[in-house]
Design a protein around this motif. Structure first.
Motif, PDB file in Angstrom:
ATOM      1  N   LEU A   1       0.791  -1.115   0.226  1.00 37.76           N
ATOM      2  CA  LEU A   1      -0.135  -0.078  -0.084  1.00 37.76           C
ATOM      3  C   LEU A   1       0.959   1.235   0.046  1.00 37.76           C
ATOM      4  O   LEU A   1       0.470   2.261  -0.612  1.00 37.76           O
ATOM      5  N   PRO A   2       1.997   1.472   0.690  1.00 35.61           N
ATOM      6  CA  PRO A   2       2.780   2.419   0.507  1.00 35.61           C
ATOM      7  C   PRO A   2       3.161   2.920  -0.874  1.00 35.61           C
ATOM      8  O   PRO A   2       3.529   3.925  -1.303  1.00 35.61           O
TER       9      PRO A   2
ATOM     10  N   SER B   1      -2.348   9.007  -7.864  1.00 30.87           N
ATOM     11  CA  SER B   1      -3.127  10.109  -7.374  1.00 30.87           C
ATOM     12  C   SER B   1      -4.609   9.560  -7.366  1.00 30.87           C
ATOM     13  O   SER B   1      -5.525  10.220  -6.875  1.00 30.87           O
TER      14      SER B   1
ATOM     15  N   LEU C   1       0.349   4.276  -2.490  1.00 30.39           N
ATOM     16  CA  LEU C   1       0.022   5.983  -1.898  1.00 30.39           C
ATOM     17  C   LEU C   1       0.943   6.902  -2.471  1.00 30.39           C
ATOM     18  O   LEU C   1       0.755   7.963  -2.828  1.00 30.39           O
TER      19      LEU C   1
ATOM     20  N   ILE D   1      -6.909   9.549  -0.085  1.00 30.77           N
ATOM     21  CA  ILE D   1      -6.128   8.344   0.006  1.00 30.77           C
ATOM     22  C   ILE D   1      -5.460   8.213   1.150  1.00 30.77           C
ATOM     23  O   ILE D   1      -4.594   9.020   1.608  1.00 30.77           O
ATOM     24  N   ASP D   2      -5.548   7.206   1.775  1.00 26.30           N
ATOM     25  CA  ASP D   2      -4.719   6.443   3.029  1.00 26.30           C
ATOM     26  C   ASP D   2      -4.865   4.894   3.108  1.00 26.30           C
ATOM     27  O   ASP D   2      -5.896   4.406   2.625  1.00 26.30           O
ATOM     28  N   GLU D   3      -4.125   4.564   4.029  1.00 24.73           N
ATOM     29  CA  GLU D   3      -4.263   3.086   3.949  1.00 24.73           C
ATOM     30  C   GLU D   3      -5.315   2.367   4.609  1.00 24.73           C
ATOM     31  O   GLU D   3      -6.108   1.501   4.193  1.00 24.73           O
TER      32      GLU D   3
END
Length: 498
Positions: free
Chosen positions: A454-455, A462, A458, A481-483
């Motif tokens: 996921l990082p 976009s 991210l 957008i975040d985990e």
């Protein structure tokens, strides 16, 4: 348990280890991390007796030692499990576990009953059930790995070194492996754990040592580090510098790829989305969500049941790999060795594979032109290879992956699908790959990135689509957008409550 002081090892033209100090204790899991070429492999081979240091001392269990051979180190209780497992597939589980240490009868013959009992006892110690009589060739990769670990325990291993143990397993199998490793640690075994997957380091390691360019950068308790600091130690730059600046998705332009209602049961049941020129679009989801199958359906390497695809504004409803390449689409698969690279051919042939007509004169391949083009791509993508005629099988994972990027950058001009583009490569190579992705997008290529990290999504994208059970569960973009938002959609199929 093991303490190295000022260890130096030089190969022709290269100082692989430069006055290295390293120690690991009984009853701990000690992670050893660093980029490819940092010296990790040389260090563990010194510990295991496969390399003799040019200078420095080895202290093992409180005594200075000079290993005459790997066998001597193994007899002292040091066992290495390499990424490529060393098993005999036609022999049984018990025969592999007890190889070289099989119990004998009074007449000197192998006592097969006792051998099976001994193998079962060692497997039970690991909490793993296997039929000792089963041929190893019938086992899953995870079970084979347990057999390799069981081999180490037959001779009362005191120091166990694991080199990228999760490169061949994932999910629940990896969870079970971590449980077994932790159990060995609790029994007093010293475990040295080598991995590129930093989430594993933080999950199971008590301490971590970072090596870079043959020198130790630092050793710390894992609890005293965070991912950003560890990455900065490994690559010599801050995490903020790892990902190139993101650009807003160009949603006002015509889509370069339009997908509507794609079905490919049982894994893909209804997927629709648009990808724009110059966009880096992420595709997230849990294992089994259907992401890789969708990628194969788009490229034509798997047959879809229904749905429509438009590529460059033209219908492409019966895709084939050849047709996709001719229309400007490339596909970097998640398994570079089995599905991507031509392992028996050289670097030049791997780069030119999708565009061979560019280098043919009638029925004859213009090898000189192929080599010239490959030399240009090697320079452009900074591939660390002696030359275009060097075999790809000798390259590191990161350089093999860059060969594939060089291939598809030359072949595709509209869409590039990347399935786990940084799997099995070190942090330094990841940074270079992220730069390549941004450069290709800036050149107008629409890029679809599938990643389990996921990082990574991210940092690159976009806009991110989230798949769940074969369908698009939702989209996150911009400040959303975040985990947590992604995992909520992936696991529950709905957005989290505000």
């Amino acid at each position: 348990m093991i303490r190295l002081e000022r260890i130096t090892k030089t190969f022709p033209g290269v100082k692989s280890l430069d006055a290295v100090d390293f120690e690991a204790n009984a009853g701990e899991i000690h992670a050893l991390v660093g980029e490819n070429g940092a010296g990790k492999s040389t260090l563990i081979k010194v510990i295991a007796g496969a390399h003799r240091p040019d200078a420095g001392t080895i202290h093992y269990d409180g005594t200075e030692r000079r290993w005459a051979s790997p066998r001597q180190a193994k007899e002292a209780g040091i066992h290495v499990i390499y990424q490529e497992l060393v098993l005999f597939p036609e022999l049984s589980v018990a025969e592999n576990i007890c190889l070289g240490a099989a119990p004998r009868t009074a007449l000197g013959a192998i006592d097969r009953r006792s051998m099976r009992e001994k193998a079962a006892e060692v497997l039970a110690r690991l909490g793993h059930e296997l039929d000792p009589a089963a041929p190893v060739r019938t086992l899953s990769v995870a079970d084979r790995q347990m057999v390799e670990i069981a081999k180490a325990l037959v001779g009362r291993t005191r120091l166990l070194i694991l080199d990228e143990p999760t490169a061949v397993v994932s999910g629940r199998e990896a969870d079970l492996l971590f449980e077994r490793i932790s159990k060995l640690r609790d029994e007093g075994v010293c475990v040295v754990y080598i991995s590129h997957r930093l989430e594993e380091v933080f999950r199971i390691a008590d301490r971590v040592t970072v090596i870079k360019d043959g020198r130790i950068v630092g050793a710390h308790r894992t609890a005293d580090l965070d991912r950003d600091r560890l990455v900065a130690m490994m690559v010599g730059r801050q995490l903020d510098d790892i990902y190139p600046p993101k650009k807003p998705p160009p949603l006002d332009s015509a889509p370069v790829l339009s997908v509507r209602n794609i079905r490919m049961p049982p894994r893909v049941r209804d997927v629709s989305f648009d990808l724009h020129a110059g966009e880096v679009l992420g595709l997230a989801g849990l294992v089994g969500a259907g992401r890789s199958e969708l990628a194969h359906a788009l490229f034509g390497s798997m047959t879809k049941e229904s749905g429509t695809i438009a590529l460059g504004g033209r219908a492409f409803n019966t895709p084939t790999p050849r047709g996709a390449i001719e229309r400007g689409m490339g596909f970097l698969t998640e398994d570079r060795k089995a599905e991507g690279l031509l392992m028996l051919l050289d670097t030049a042939a791997n780069i030119s594979a999708p565009v061979l007509p560019e280098f043919t004169r009638g029925p004859v391949l213009d090898r000189a032109a192929e080599i010239r083009a490959a030399r240009d791509e090697i320079a452009r993508f900074r591939i660390a290879v002696p030359g275009p005629q060097s075999g790809v099988r000798t390259l590191s994972g990161g350089n093999q992956q860059k060969v594939l990027f060089a291939r598809w950058a030359r072949a595709c001009h509209r869409v590039l699908v990347l399935d786990e583009p940084t799997r099995g490569v070190d942090v330094g190579a990841k940074v270079e790959i992220y730069g390549i992705v941004r450069t290709l997008a800036d050149e107008g290529v629409g890029i679809l990135v599938i990643s389990s990290e996921l990082p990574e999504l991210l940092g690159l994208c976009s806009r991110i689509l989230v798949m769940r059970e074969g369908a698009i569960a939702g989209e996150v973009s911009g400040d959303a957008i975040d985990e947590t938002a992604i995992m909520h959609l992936a696991a529950l199929g709905e957005r989290r409550a505000a």
